[in-house]
Design a protein around this motif. Structure first.
Motif, PDB file in Angstrom:
ATOM      1  N   MET A 194       0.857  -1.179   0.000  1.00 18.17           N
ATOM      2  CA  MET A 194       0.000   0.000   0.000  1.00 18.17           C
ATOM      3  C   MET A 194       0.901   1.240   0.000  1.00 18.17           C
ATOM      4  N   ASP A 195       0.627   2.185  -0.892  1.00 18.69           N
ATOM      5  CA  ASP A 195       1.465   3.384  -0.949  1.00 18.69           C
ATOM      6  C   ASP A 195       1.117   4.351   0.176  1.00 18.69           C
ATOM      7  N   HIS A 196       1.959   5.376   0.313  1.00 12.42           N
ATOM      8  CA  HIS A 196       1.835   6.333   1.418  1.00 12.42           C
ATOM      9  C   HIS A 196       0.474   7.036   1.433  1.00 12.42           C
ATOM     10  N   THR A 197       0.009   7.486   0.287  1.00 13.54           N
ATOM     11  CA  THR A 197      -1.274   8.190   0.207  1.00 13.54           C
ATOM     12  C   THR A 197      -2.427   7.267   0.566  1.00 13.54           C
ATOM     13  N   ALA A 198      -2.386   6.043   0.079  1.00 17.02           N
ATOM     14  CA  ALA A 198      -3.446   5.079   0.399  1.00 17.02           C
ATOM     15  C   ALA A 198      -3.468   4.773   1.896  1.00 17.02           C
ATOM     16  N   ARG A 199      -2.272   4.671   2.511  1.00 20.49           N
ATOM     17  CA  ARG A 199      -2.203   4.425   3.963  1.00 20.49           C
ATOM     18  C   ARG A 199      -2.824   5.574   4.738  1.00 20.49           C
ATOM     19  N   PHE A 200      -2.509   6.834   4.326  1.00 20.10           N
ATOM     20  CA  PHE A 200      -3.109   7.988   4.983  1.00 20.10           C
ATOM     21  C   PHE A 200      -4.621   8.003   4.810  1.00 20.10           C
ATOM     22  N   ASN A 201      -5.086   7.725   3.601  1.00 20.55           N
ATOM     23  CA  ASN A 201      -6.531   7.718   3.362  1.00 20.55           C
ATOM     24  C   ASN A 201      -7.228   6.674   4.222  1.00 20.55           C
ATOM     25  N   SER A 202      -6.625   5.504   4.341  1.00 22.83           N
ATOM     26  CA  SER A 202      -7.189   4.454   5.191  1.00 22.83           C
ATOM     27  C   SER A 202      -7.244   4.901   6.652  1.00 22.83           C
ATOM     28  N   LEU A 203      -6.171   5.532   7.123  1.00 21.94           N
ATOM     29  CA  LEU A 203      -6.128   6.006   8.509  1.00 21.94           C
ATOM     30  C   LEU A 203      -7.142   7.122   8.731  1.00 21.94           C
ATOM     31  N   ILE A 204      -7.279   8.021   7.774  1.00 24.59           N
ATOM     32  CA  ILE A 204      -8.285   9.090   7.876  1.00 24.59           C
ATOM     33  C   ILE A 204      -9.676   8.490   8.020  1.00 24.59           C
ATOM     34  N   GLU A 205      -9.981   7.476   7.224  1.00 26.12           N
ATOM     35  CA  GLU A 205     -11.296   6.832   7.307  1.00 26.12           C
ATOM     36  C   GLU A 205     -11.513   6.178   8.663  1.00 26.12           C
ATOM     37  N   ARG A 206     -10.488   5.489   9.175  1.00 28.04           N
ATOM     38  CA  ARG A 206     -10.627   4.838  10.485  1.00 28.04           C
ATOM     39  C   ARG A 206     -10.819   5.857  11.599  1.00 28.04           C
ATOM     40  N   VAL A 207     -10.102   6.988  11.512  1.00 26.50           N
ATOM     41  CA  VAL A 207     -10.269   8.043  12.515  1.00 26.50           C
ATOM     42  C   VAL A 207     -11.676   8.628  12.421  1.00 26.50           C
ATOM     43  N   ALA A 208     -12.121   8.910  11.213  1.00 25.85           N
ATOM     44  CA  ALA A 208     -13.449   9.504  11.029  1.00 25.85           C
ATOM     45  C   ALA A 208     -14.562   8.561  11.500  1.00 25.85           C
ATOM     46  N   ASP A 209     -14.350   7.269  11.366  1.00 24.98           N
ATOM     47  CA  ASP A 209     -15.366   6.288  11.753  1.00 24.98           C
ATOM     48  C   ASP A 209     -15.275   5.852  13.214  1.00 24.98           C
ATOM     49  N   ALA A 210     -14.235   6.274  13.918  1.00 24.87           N
ATOM     50  CA  ALA A 210     -14.045   5.835  15.303  1.00 24.87           C
ATOM     51  C   ALA A 210     -15.167   6.378  16.188  1.00 24.87           C
ATOM     52  N   PRO A 211     -15.763   5.519  16.994  1.00 30.79           N
ATOM     53  CA  PRO A 211     -16.844   5.974  17.867  1.00 30.79           C
ATOM     54  C   PRO A 211     -16.342   6.799  19.056  1.00 30.79           C
ATOM     55  N   ALA A 212     -15.070   6.618  19.417  1.00 32.24           N
ATOM     56  CA  ALA A 212     -14.494   7.328  20.560  1.00 32.24           C
ATOM     57  C   ALA A 212     -12.984   7.344  20.416  1.00 32.24           C
ATOM     58  N   PRO A 213     -12.320   8.278  21.098  1.00 30.97           N
ATOM     59  CA  PRO A 213     -10.855   8.301  21.062  1.00 30.97           C
ATOM     60  C   PRO A 213     -10.272   7.036  21.671  1.00 30.97           C
ATOM     61  N   SER A 214      -9.103   6.656  21.187  1.00 40.12           N
ATOM     62  CA  SER A 214      -8.398   5.528  21.800  1.00 40.12           C
ATOM     63  C   SER A 214      -6.897   5.767  21.711  1.00 40.12           C
TER      64      SER A 214
END
Length: 102
Positions: A1-21
């Motif tokens: 997975m390239d750098h941009t795809a990794r960031f996009n995946s992380l952005i999605e996981r952060v946006a979908d997180a129900p609470a901070p962890s």
């Protein structure tokens, strides 16, 4: 997975997180800040242990984007609750923009 795809995946996981962890904040930290002084890493760890999510996000932004001159001393006003983990999206989006600019 390239750098941009990794960031996009992380952005999605952060946006979908129900609470901070701690785990998600640590992942954002390592993906965006690069090598940091042990004192700064220690301060970030203390803030995560205290669940001081806003302050942890500000330190991550300050380390990831030093030219932004982010103030890292935040205080809660009367009636303010703990903000959502989505504040970390600022870190990721800003870093992704900086990486794309090259």
């Amino acid at each position: 997975m390239d750098h941009t795809a990794r960031f996009n995946s992380l952005i999605e996981r952060v946006a979908d997180a129900p609470a901070p962890s701690r785990e998600l904040f640590a992942e954002v930290w390592f993906a965006t800040t690069g090598k940091q002084h042990p004192d700064i890493k220690g301060r970030f760890a203390v803030l995560m242990d205290a669940k001081a999510w806003t302050e942890a996000a500000l330190i991550a932004v300050a380390c990831a984007l030093p030219d932004w001159r982010v103030v890292t001393k935040a205080s809660h006003g009367a009636g303010e609750g703990t903000p959502s983990v989505k504040a970390a999206v600022v870190v990721l989006t800003g870093c992704q923009a900086a990486i794309c600019r090259g």
